[in-house]
Each structure stands twice: as C-alpha cells, then as structure tokens.
Design an enzyme around this catalytic site. Sequence first.
Site, PDB file in Angstrom:
ATOM      1  N   ARG A 101    -136.969 -33.484  42.271  1.00  0.00           N
ATOM      2  CA  ARG A 101    -137.149 -32.245  41.529  1.00  0.00           C
ATOM      3  C   ARG A 101    -137.525 -31.501  40.996  1.00  0.00           C
ATOM      4  NH1 ARG A 101    -134.877 -33.574  34.815  1.00  0.00           N
ATOM      5  NH2 ARG A 101    -133.614 -33.831  36.008  1.00  0.00           N
ATOM      6  N   HIS A 128    -127.934 -28.344  39.819  1.00  0.00           N
ATOM      7  CA  HIS A 128    -128.450 -30.198  39.255  1.00  0.00           C
ATOM      8  C   HIS A 128    -127.006 -30.715  40.329  1.00  0.00           C
ATOM      9  CE1 HIS A 128    -129.448 -33.649  37.658  1.00  0.00           C
ATOM     10  NE2 HIS A 128    -129.491 -32.934  36.344  1.00  0.00           N
ATOM     11  N   GLN A 131    -125.889 -34.262  38.591  1.00  0.00           N
ATOM     12  CA  GLN A 131    -125.027 -33.828  37.236  1.00  0.00           C
ATOM     13  C   GLN A 131    -123.722 -33.520  37.103  1.00  0.00           C
ATOM     14  OE1 GLN A 131    -126.905 -33.689  34.261  1.00  0.00           O
ATOM     15  NE2 GLN A 131    -124.639 -34.616  33.269  1.00  0.00           N
ATOM     16  N   ASP A 223    -124.253 -26.561  27.742  1.00  0.00           N
ATOM     17  CA  ASP A 223    -126.230 -27.059  27.794  1.00  0.00           C
ATOM     18  C   ASP A 223    -127.349 -25.947  27.100  1.00  0.00           C
ATOM     19  OD1 ASP A 223    -128.068 -27.664  29.133  1.00  0.00           O
ATOM     20  OD2 ASP A 223    -127.572 -26.842  31.417  1.00  0.00           O
ATOM     21  N   CYS A 263    -124.660 -32.307  29.852  1.00  0.00           N
ATOM     22  CA  CYS A 263    -125.665 -33.133  30.554  1.00  0.00           C
ATOM     23  C   CYS A 263    -126.850 -34.031  29.752  1.00  0.00           C
ATOM     24  CB  CYS A 263    -126.366 -32.336  31.198  1.00  0.00           C
ATOM     25  SG  CYS A 263    -126.997 -30.558  30.908  1.00  0.00           S
ATOM     26  N   ARG A 291    -124.594 -41.405  34.846  1.00  0.00           N
ATOM     27  CA  ARG A 291    -125.377 -40.808  35.831  1.00  0.00           C
ATOM     28  C   ARG A 291    -126.053 -42.140  36.958  1.00  0.00           C
ATOM     29  NH1 ARG A 291    -127.572 -37.056  35.206  1.00  0.00           N
ATOM     30  NH2 ARG A 291    -129.331 -36.409  36.744  1.00  0.00           N
TER      31      ARG A 291
HETATM   32  N1   CP Z   1    -129.112 -34.430  32.903  1.00  0.00           N
HETATM   33  C1   CP Z   1    -130.026 -34.501  32.938  1.00  0.00           C
HETATM   34  O1   CP Z   1    -129.804 -34.117  33.901  1.00  0.00           O
HETATM   35  O2   CP Z   1    -131.212 -35.908  32.409  1.00  0.00           O
HETATM   36  P1   CP Z   1    -132.682 -34.940  32.428  1.00  0.00           P
HETATM   37  O3   CP Z   1    -133.201 -34.101  32.516  1.00  0.00           O
HETATM   38  O4   CP Z   1    -133.362 -36.011  31.568  1.00  0.00           O
HETATM   39  O5   CP Z   1    -133.124 -36.272  34.134  1.00  0.00           O
HETATM   40  N1  NVA Z   2    -130.340 -26.736  32.415  1.00  0.00           N
HETATM   41  C1  NVA Z   2    -131.172 -27.435  31.931  1.00  0.00           C
HETATM   42  C2  NVA Z   2    -130.827 -28.887  32.176  1.00  0.00           C
HETATM   43  C3  NVA Z   2    -131.301 -30.132  32.210  1.00  0.00           C
HETATM   44  C4  NVA Z   2    -131.155 -31.717  32.378  1.00  0.00           C
HETATM   45  C5  NVA Z   2    -132.486 -27.483  32.158  1.00  0.00           C
HETATM   46  O1  NVA Z   2    -133.218 -27.204  33.597  1.00  0.00           O
HETATM   47  O2  NVA Z   2    -133.595 -27.369  31.669  1.00  0.00           O
END
Ligand code: CP
Ligand code: NVA
Length: 305
Positions: A101, A128, A131, A223, A263, A291
């Site tokens: 990440r 993502h 997701q 989101d 998400c 997930r």
């Molecule tokens: N939806 C998601 O990816 O959550 P986190 O950022 O907590 O991993």
């Molecule tokens: N769009 C959000 C998603 C988190 C899972 C972010 O990138 O923070």
Amino acid sequence: MKRDFLSIADWSSNELKKLIDISADMKAHPRKFRESIKGKSIALIFEKQSLRTHVTFDVGIYQLGGHSVYLTQTDINLGKRESIYDVSKNLERWMDAVVVRTYSHQSCVDMGRFTKIPVVNALTDYEHPCQAVGDFLTATEHLGKLRKKKFAFIGDGNNVCNSLMLMSAKMGMNFAVATPEGYEPPKEIVDLSRKEGKKSGAEIKVLRDPSEAVKNADVVYTDVWVSMGQEDEKEKRMKAFGDYQVNKQLMKLAKKSAVFMHCLPAHRGIEVTDDVMDSRQSVVWDEAENRLHSQKAIIYTLTKG
Ligand code: CP
Ligand code: NVA
C-alpha cells in the site's frame, strides 16, 4: 511468468470472474484451501494506515497456511532509507509475494517491475483493486447476476471509484458516477472503461447530478471525501462535496431492492448518514468480511505455482 495484481485494467473479465468465483469458494469451503500456500511467506508493506486490508491479508494468509511479515514506513521507509529497487531485490530472496500500500501508484508498479515475486496493490492513490474484487463478490451475493444492472458511485472520483468503474465495465454492469466539478475520475480510466464497456455491454456515465446517477440504481456506493494524503485539502473538499451526501432521500431514488455500499472507513454524518449506514439496505459489513475471502483468492491465485 509471475503475475501481479496492480490494476483491474491488467486482468481480463474472465480472469476477474474466476477470482470472484474462487473468492466465493473460499468463503463456502474454507477448509478446502487450508494448506494451499503452506510454508510461503508474504510481506505486507503499508505506507498508509489500514484496518481492513491489513487484518484481512494477515488473517487470510494464516488461514491458507502461509505466514506474513508486516512492515510500515517506520520500519523500512520505502524509497528513502533504501530505494524501491533495492527493497524489491531483497524481498525476492526471502518472500513468495509482496502486498503493498503506497501513496504513489508508480511505486507499486515499479515494485512489480523490479521483483520476480508477485506484487499485490493493497491501495494506491490511483486504484484499490482488492476492494473491487471483494465488492463485486458482495454485490453478486445480494443482487445475483450483475450484467446490465446499475452501479451508482457518488462523491469523489478517487482510487476506489477507479477500480470499481473498471470492474463494472469488465463485468458488463452499467456504471454512473456523480462528482462535483474537478473531482471526476481520470480521463484515461473513463476512456478505458468505455472501451471495455463496448465489449461487455456496460454503459459508463460521468455525471454532475447525484440524483441522476442514483435513479433506478441497484448499488449506491460512496467513499470519503478526503482520502489519505489529502488532509490539506479538507476545507476545500468539504465545501465542494456538500451536495453529494448519501442520505435517505437520495436512497429513495434507487431501486427498492438496491444495496448501499462503502469501502470504509466511513465518516458518518459527512458522506453518508447513520440512517443509511445502519439501514437494511446497507451491506457494508458483508463488504468488510468479503475482503478476507477475495484477498485469499488473490494470494492463492498468484502464488499457487
Ligand atoms: N477499505 C479499506 O481498504 O480499508 P482500510 O483502509 O482500513 O484497509
Ligand atoms: N479513498 C480512500 C479509501 C480508503 C480505503 C482513501 O484512499 O483514503
């Protein structure tokens, strides 16, 4: 040839359907896969915070018989203490895959290029994809066949929106996104989705009006308005997104049978109201659960040999 999971764009619709099928199989028959990656070690590199992605990869790898090593920026300071190239070359001598990440999508792509082991995108500023696999399992569980059904995304044309739009296009599901001006998904994602949509029968619409997007939708998704790394833009964004809240009134425009998805993490009372998050239409906890199953399917598919 090793395979990475960096973008929904890189996987064909048949491959993605298969991933969703394996995810459902993982969920229904967890014992069947218990030892499927026995003895394999997988690095989890997280530059950003995470609850769901971190926990579900960690637990999922354990459930498949593997072992994970969690590394934060405080541990490795990716690209600063050591270059992404050097980190990648080290990891391939010990590990069987890397889940990563990062802020920059390019960092994730570079890692895929530099290392011989599979790399999984666990969220970047651009996409993502994990997701999207979990969410399409969830949508399938609740709606059955998705082809020609309508997916409405309200709010920011962000990383999550990008992966969902590509996935919808590949699955033949119509996709309508409503964003304020200046927050549309990137043109290349829209163009690519429309190209895929031509093959699958999916219609891809980029709109301004949330009501138009939600009208007769089967899925209503939102989101956060301020993603990780955008904290400096908070004030500006809160103003821009004021009319894009998913609330009871907006949900009324969708089909009666529509599901609400997010998400997570959610900012309750901001992009979504409590009465929608906690309504019978909300499937957010199923998304969180899925997930786990879908990421097990991704890891299994990439490392089974
Ligand atoms: N939806 C998601 O990816 O959550 P986190 O950022 O907590 O991993
Ligand atoms: N769009 C959000 C998603 C988190 C899972 C972010 O990138 O923070």
